[in-house]
Structures are given as C-alpha cells and as structure tokens.
Design an enzyme around this catalytic site. Structure first.
Site, PDB file in Angstrom:
ATOM      1  N   MET A  88       0.667  -1.175   0.089  1.00 52.23           N
ATOM      2  CA  MET A  88       0.019  -0.176   0.231  1.00 52.23           C
ATOM      3  C   MET A  88       0.859   1.425   0.045  1.00 52.23           C
ATOM      4  SD  MET A  88      -2.898  -1.435  -0.181  1.00 52.23           S
ATOM      5  CE  MET A  88      -4.156   0.001   0.151  1.00 52.23           C
ATOM      6  N   ILE A  90       3.805   3.947  -2.318  1.00 57.21           N
ATOM      7  CA  ILE A  90       4.402   4.095  -3.428  1.00 57.21           C
ATOM      8  C   ILE A  90       5.704   3.674  -3.493  1.00 57.21           C
ATOM      9  CG2 ILE A  90       5.046   5.985  -5.027  1.00 57.21           C
ATOM     10  CD1 ILE A  90       1.715   5.919  -4.850  1.00 57.21           C
ATOM     11  N   ASN A 105       3.081  -5.435 -10.357  1.00 54.99           N
ATOM     12  CA  ASN A 105       2.133  -5.203  -9.394  1.00 54.99           C
ATOM     13  C   ASN A 105       0.548  -6.015  -9.687  1.00 54.99           C
ATOM     14  OD1 ASN A 105       0.582  -3.965  -7.109  1.00 54.99           O
ATOM     15  ND2 ASN A 105      -0.248  -2.559  -8.602  1.00 54.99           N
ATOM     16  N   HIS A 107      -3.471  -5.184  -9.290  1.00 52.33           N
ATOM     17  CA  HIS A 107      -4.402  -4.305  -8.850  1.00 52.33           C
ATOM     18  C   HIS A 107      -5.961  -5.001  -9.283  1.00 52.33           C
ATOM     19  CE1 HIS A 107      -5.899  -0.397  -8.299  1.00 52.33           C
ATOM     20  NE2 HIS A 107      -6.636  -0.654  -9.319  1.00 52.33           N
TER      21      HIS A 107
HETATM   22  C1  GRF Z   1      -5.133  -7.523  -3.753  1.00 51.90           C
HETATM   23  O1  GRF Z   1      -6.557  -7.858  -4.044  1.00 51.90           O
HETATM   24  C2  GRF Z   1      -4.782  -6.522  -4.898  1.00 51.90           C
HETATM   25  O2  GRF Z   1      -5.257  -6.746  -5.916  1.00 51.90           O
HETATM   26  C3  GRF Z   1      -4.539  -5.471  -4.166  1.00 51.90           C
HETATM   27  O3  GRF Z   1      -4.450  -5.634  -2.691  1.00 51.90           O
HETATM   28  C4  GRF Z   1      -4.862  -6.936  -2.468  1.00 51.90           C
HETATM   29  C5  GRF Z   1      -3.988  -7.835  -1.533  1.00 51.90           C
HETATM   30  O4  GRF Z   1      -4.585  -8.800  -1.156  1.00 51.90           O
HETATM   31  N1  GRF Z   1      -3.370  -4.580  -4.634  1.00 51.90           N
HETATM   32  P1  GRF Z   1      -3.687  -9.912  -0.335  1.00 51.90           P
HETATM   33  O5  GRF Z   1      -2.953  -9.234   0.938  1.00 51.90           O
HETATM   34  O6  GRF Z   1      -2.681 -10.639  -1.125  1.00 51.90           O
HETATM   35  O7  GRF Z   1      -4.653 -10.769   0.525  1.00 51.90           O
END
Ligand code: GRF
Length: 187
Positions: A88, A90, A105, A107
């Site tokens: 979370m 940058i 990444n 998303h």
């Molecule tokens: C995922 O849904 C991803 O798309 C987003 O953050 C979430 C992470 O989930 N970037 P996890 O920690 O892998 O369960």
C-alpha cells in the site's frame, strides 16, 4: 531452471503472497521467493514468511533511511525481480529505475479503469458491467505501467463490495502466476 530471486512486498493479508509461495515450490515456476518486505509489522502475510522460513524485513516508511534499508536487503538477497502483492505504499522512483521492467503489481480492477484505492465501491457506483484484475509493470505513475495479464468477470446484480473482492481475488490467484510465467517464458 535457474529461478529468479524474487522479493514480494506486502502490507496486509498476504493471500497473493501465499499463492505465489505455493507456485514457486514447483520446479518449473520461474521465481523463488527469497525475501518478503512488509511496511506493516502487523501484516498477517508475515506469518507466511515465518511458516515457510522465508527471510523477511519490516520497514518503516516514515523513516528517512527506509529506502536504504530496502536497497541493502535487495542486494544482500541478490534480488532480481519484485512482485508487489497488496503493497500500500508508493515505490520510489530510484527503485523503479534500478529495477526497470522487473517490478510488477497486481491491481483489483480492469486497468486503465479504476486506478488507486476503493476500486469496488467506485465500480458499483458507476454501474460497471465487468470487474476483474490486472497484473502490470510498475512505472512512475500509479497503476499505469504496461499490462501483462488481465482477467475479468461479469458483475452480478447481487454483487456487493465484499463479493466483488472475493471474486476478484479468485482471479488474482490465477493471473499473478500466469503473468510471471508469461514474463519469463521468452527470457
Ligand atoms: C489484492 O486484491 C490486490 O489486488 C491489491 O491488494 C490486495 C492484496 O490482497 N493490490 P492480499 O494481501 O494478497 O490478500
């Protein structure tokens, strides 16, 4: 096969990390997870590092030397590839430059739609027909690098944010490993 030494960055639950760990145990999967970096000491995903005995470090992104700590550890563990899995924060532009086209990444939307946070609530508000996930290269603009893989599904009238997240994550567990295989297939 020589596996790429990979670092996975996380901030939370780490279910994508867990999925990548399982895939990486396959001899034919192109990466080995050699390091896990979390910016949150309470991230549940750290438990997978402990359980599977993968080195991990916690970074405090508020500290000025945090970038150095990341770079030193990437060097120490000879990391050549980075996966952001629910990270979370940058990523600094110097790290992006150093790892050009070697940071990806995942998303939870069909990029270029719904970059950034709160993807599911915005999709519902917008009455989108489709949802999904995108694996992309990381560049200096948020959620804007070249797409490697996308997976989608049709939104049901009964879907709420929680259901969209669940359905999206099921696709993420396929898309992330597929993207990694795709990247290294020709390399
Ligand atoms: C995922 O849904 C991803 O798309 C987003 O953050 C979430 C992470 O989930 N970037 P996890 O920690 O892998 O369960």
């Amino acid at each position: 096969m020589v596996k790429r030494k990979t670092c996975v960055f996380i901030s939370g639950r780490g279910s994508n990390l867990k999925n990548l760990i399982f895939h990486s145990r396959d001899n034919n999967f192109p990466i080995k997870i050699s390091l896990i970096i979390s910016n949150d000491k309470n991230a549940y995903g750290i438990n997978y590092a402990k359980k599977f005995q993968i080195p991990f470090i916690i970074i405090n992104t508020k500290l000025r030397n945090c970038e150095n700590k990341i770079l030193l550890n990437l060097k120490k563990y000879k990391i050549t590839f980075i996966c952001l899995a629910g990270y979370m924060k940058i990523i600094s532009s110097s790290l992006i430059k150093k790892f050009n086209k070697r940071i990806i990444n995942i998303h939870p939307s069909l990029l270029p739609k719904f970059k950034g946070l709160n993807t599911f609530s915005r999709m519902l508000k917008n009455k989108e027909k489709k949802a999904g996930c995108t694996v992309h290269y990381v560049n200096e603009k948020l959620d804007s690098g070249i797409t490697i893989t996308r997976k989608s599904f049709f939104i049901d009238s009964k879907d709420n944010e929680l259901l969209l997240k669940k359905k999206t994550q099921i696709l993420e567990y396929q898309a992330f490993p597929e993207a990694i295989i795709k990247i290294f297939r020709n390399n």
